[in-house]
Write a protein that holds these residues in place. Structure first.
Motif, mmCIF file in Angstrom:
data_model
loop_
_atom_site.group_PDB
_atom_site.id
_atom_site.type_symbol
_atom_site.label_atom_id
_atom_site.label_comp_id
_atom_site.label_asym_id
_atom_site.label_seq_id
_atom_site.Cartn_x
_atom_site.Cartn_y
_atom_site.Cartn_z
ATOM 1 N N LYS A 129 14.976 54.720 77.783
ATOM 2 C CA LYS A 129 16.410 54.976 77.809
ATOM 3 C C LYS A 129 17.192 53.805 78.389
ATOM 4 N N SER B 294 22.603 57.913 67.537
ATOM 5 C CA SER B 294 22.565 59.087 68.422
ATOM 6 C C SER B 294 22.891 58.708 69.857
ATOM 7 N N ASN C 176 14.586 61.610 65.009
ATOM 8 C CA ASN C 176 15.156 60.650 64.077
ATOM 9 C C ASN C 176 14.448 60.733 62.721
ATOM 10 N N SER D 225 24.488 56.740 77.126
ATOM 11 C CA SER D 225 23.048 56.904 77.210
ATOM 12 C C SER D 225 22.465 56.657 75.820
ATOM 13 N N THR E 54 23.759 64.951 61.352
ATOM 14 C CA THR E 54 22.922 65.413 62.453
ATOM 15 C C THR E 54 22.878 66.930 62.394
ATOM 16 N N ASP F 145 26.515 68.302 61.720
ATOM 17 C CA ASP F 145 27.547 67.337 62.071
ATOM 18 C C ASP F 145 27.488 66.182 61.067
ATOM 19 N N ASP G 55 19.406 67.419 75.477
ATOM 20 C CA ASP G 55 18.998 67.358 74.074
ATOM 21 C C ASP G 55 17.695 66.597 73.892
ATOM 22 N N GLU H 13 17.303 51.907 64.381
ATOM 23 C CA GLU H 13 16.673 51.797 63.068
ATOM 24 C C GLU H 13 16.908 50.408 62.497
ATOM 25 N N ILE I 26 15.923 64.512 70.997
ATOM 26 C CA ILE I 26 16.442 63.840 69.814
ATOM 27 C C ILE I 26 15.319 63.494 68.844
ATOM 28 N N SER J 150 19.764 71.654 73.184
ATOM 29 C CA SER J 150 19.534 71.693 71.750
ATOM 30 C C SER J 150 18.569 70.594 71.327
ATOM 31 N N ARG K 102 18.586 67.741 68.593
ATOM 32 C CA ARG K 102 19.500 67.062 67.668
ATOM 33 C C ARG K 102 18.680 66.235 66.697
ATOM 34 N N GLY L 63 13.267 60.854 72.095
ATOM 35 C CA GLY L 63 13.426 61.070 73.526
ATOM 36 C C GLY L 63 14.326 62.229 73.899
ATOM 37 N N PHE L 64 14.762 62.177 75.147
ATOM 38 C CA PHE L 64 15.455 63.299 75.769
ATOM 39 C C PHE L 64 16.671 62.790 76.519
ATOM 40 N N ASN L 65 17.799 63.416 76.297
ATOM 41 C CA ASN L 65 19.013 63.089 77.038
ATOM 42 C C ASN L 65 19.411 64.293 77.873
ATOM 43 N N SER M 206 18.710 63.709 63.668
ATOM 44 C CA SER M 206 19.426 62.759 62.832
ATOM 45 C C SER M 206 18.708 62.691 61.487
ATOM 46 N N VAL M 207 19.403 63.107 60.437
ATOM 47 C CA VAL M 207 18.756 63.281 59.135
ATOM 48 C C VAL M 207 18.605 61.929 58.432
ATOM 49 N N LEU N 292 18.886 56.117 73.537
ATOM 50 C CA LEU N 292 17.429 56.161 73.441
ATOM 51 C C LEU N 292 16.978 54.992 72.566
ATOM 52 N N LYS O 12 27.944 62.845 70.928
ATOM 53 C CA LYS O 12 26.494 62.669 70.975
ATOM 54 C C LYS O 12 26.034 61.920 69.735
ATOM 55 N N THR O 13 26.989 61.506 68.939
ATOM 56 C CA THR O 13 26.642 60.774 67.715
ATOM 57 C C THR O 13 27.352 59.427 67.696
#
Lengths: 185, 152
Positions: A93, A49, B142, A64, B87, B79, B138, A71, B140, B98, B100, B128-130, B102-103, A66, A26-27
């Motif tokens: 998406k 992501s 950012n 998938s 993350t 992670d 998830d 960035e 998400i 969850s 998620r 958004g959403f996965n 992203s830091v 988003l 997922k990353t």
């Protein structure tokens, strides 16, 4: 009784092996680059992501992404990317569904680097298109690293570039994918 | 007299042009504002925002996408990859879904001593959403920053 136990064990084993066929992350990372020689600066975006699943048995592959997760170094560029080009509020998406066409050449149980071909459909900016590219599957310590680089013609996805900057933004965006996937348990 | 008028209007035009150039230059070089300094448009729990997206993704997208959101939740895991992008995953025990986060790399140190089970508030921009049956769904975020909630 013995038969039942054995068949139960087989079922359990079958389920396990099925689950272990799939790898995911997922990353995952996707790099977008639309720089041209005439660009005054690099037009690059990074998405950290990305969700990706691969089925090592069938070679089915799915991404998938988003779009708002890209960035850019300059805030203004990021806004233009989202608002004027990919219209990420309308089309949040991007998905790719495809297959490693020469999946049988990859030995998922042995460390190594395997060049592969990937074919599938990508849906970006509301347009679905066939994508075909060569990539690389690296097996390393039980993980799968899928990487690929390909170009997409932005006009194919109805992403238009204003004439004012037509020589400064590439009509072919290069996309680089890098996904480190772990077994799905 | 006429000469003076011309001179003045000339100076005015120069000043306006200069100002325009200055604004354009500043806009062009504008950096991302630290999301941590922005006020949150919504403060919500992790479970609630997942519920909102699962129920109606389209409506949730138009409500939350691109907005600064503060989410309260329990850390499931942190992670960190080779490029040291972090993350933080917020999820309630037993849930497949969850949030998620992203830091933002300027806030990486805030994720350092997080352990699973920590109560935190994460602030970030919703991208958004996965949804995935197999992997769980998830939401998400950012450019996140993290604040620990001390409940002892």
């Amino acid at each position: 009784m013995k038969k039942i136990i054995i068949s139960l064990a087989l079922v359990v084993l079958a389920c396990q092996s099925q689950a272990q066929d799939k790898y995911f992350t997922k990353t995952g990372k996707i790099y977008f680059d639309a720089t041209t020689p005439a660009s005054p600066e690099k037009i690059e975006g990074t998405n950290k992501s990305v969700t990706c699943v691969i089925d090592s048995k069938t070679g089915n592959l799915q991404f998938s992404v988003l779009m708002k997760g890209f960035e850019f170094e300059r805030a203004l560029m990021e806004e233009h990317f989202n608002e004027n080009y990919v219209e990420s509020s309308k089309y949040p998406k991007t998905e790719f569904r495809g297959q490693v066409t020469d999946n049988s050449t990859v030995n998922y149980h042995a460390d190594g680097v395997y060049p592969v071909k990937v074919k599938g459909k990508m849906n970006l900016h509301g347009v679905s298109k066939d994508v075909e590219t060569s990539g690389k599957i690296t097996i390393k310590g039980g993980k799968i690293i899928a990487s690929a680089a390909f170009a997409i013609v932005l006009a194919d996805y109805n992403v238009s570039i204003p004439t004012l900057v037509s020589d400064k933004v590439s009509k072919n965006a290069s996309i680089t994918v890098e996904c480190v996937m772990e077994p799905l348990k | 007299m006429k000469r003076k008028t011309i001179l003045y209007s000339f100076i005015t035009v120069i000043i306006i042009l200069g100002a325009l150039c200055f604004v354009a230059f500043r806009e062009y070089n504008r950096k991302h504002v630290d999301v941590a300094d922005k006020p949150a448009a919504y403060t919500i729990s992790g479970a609630e925002i997942i519920k909102a997206f699962s129920a109606d993704e389209k409506a949730a997208n138009s409500k939350y996408l691109d907005k600064v959101i503060a989410i309260n939740g329990t850390v499931k895991s942190v992670d960190k990859d080779e490029q040291s992008s972090i993350t933080v995953i917020l999820s309630d025990a037993g849930s497949m879904s969850s949030v998620r986060c992203s830091v933002d790399s300027i806030h990486n140190e805030q994720a350092d001593n997080l352990v699973s089970g920590s109560q935190v508030t994460v602030k970030g921009v919703c991208t958004g959403f996965n949804a995935d049956e197999l992997l769980g769904s998830d939401v998400i975020l950012n450019r996140c920053s993290i604040k620990k909630i001390n409940n002892n």
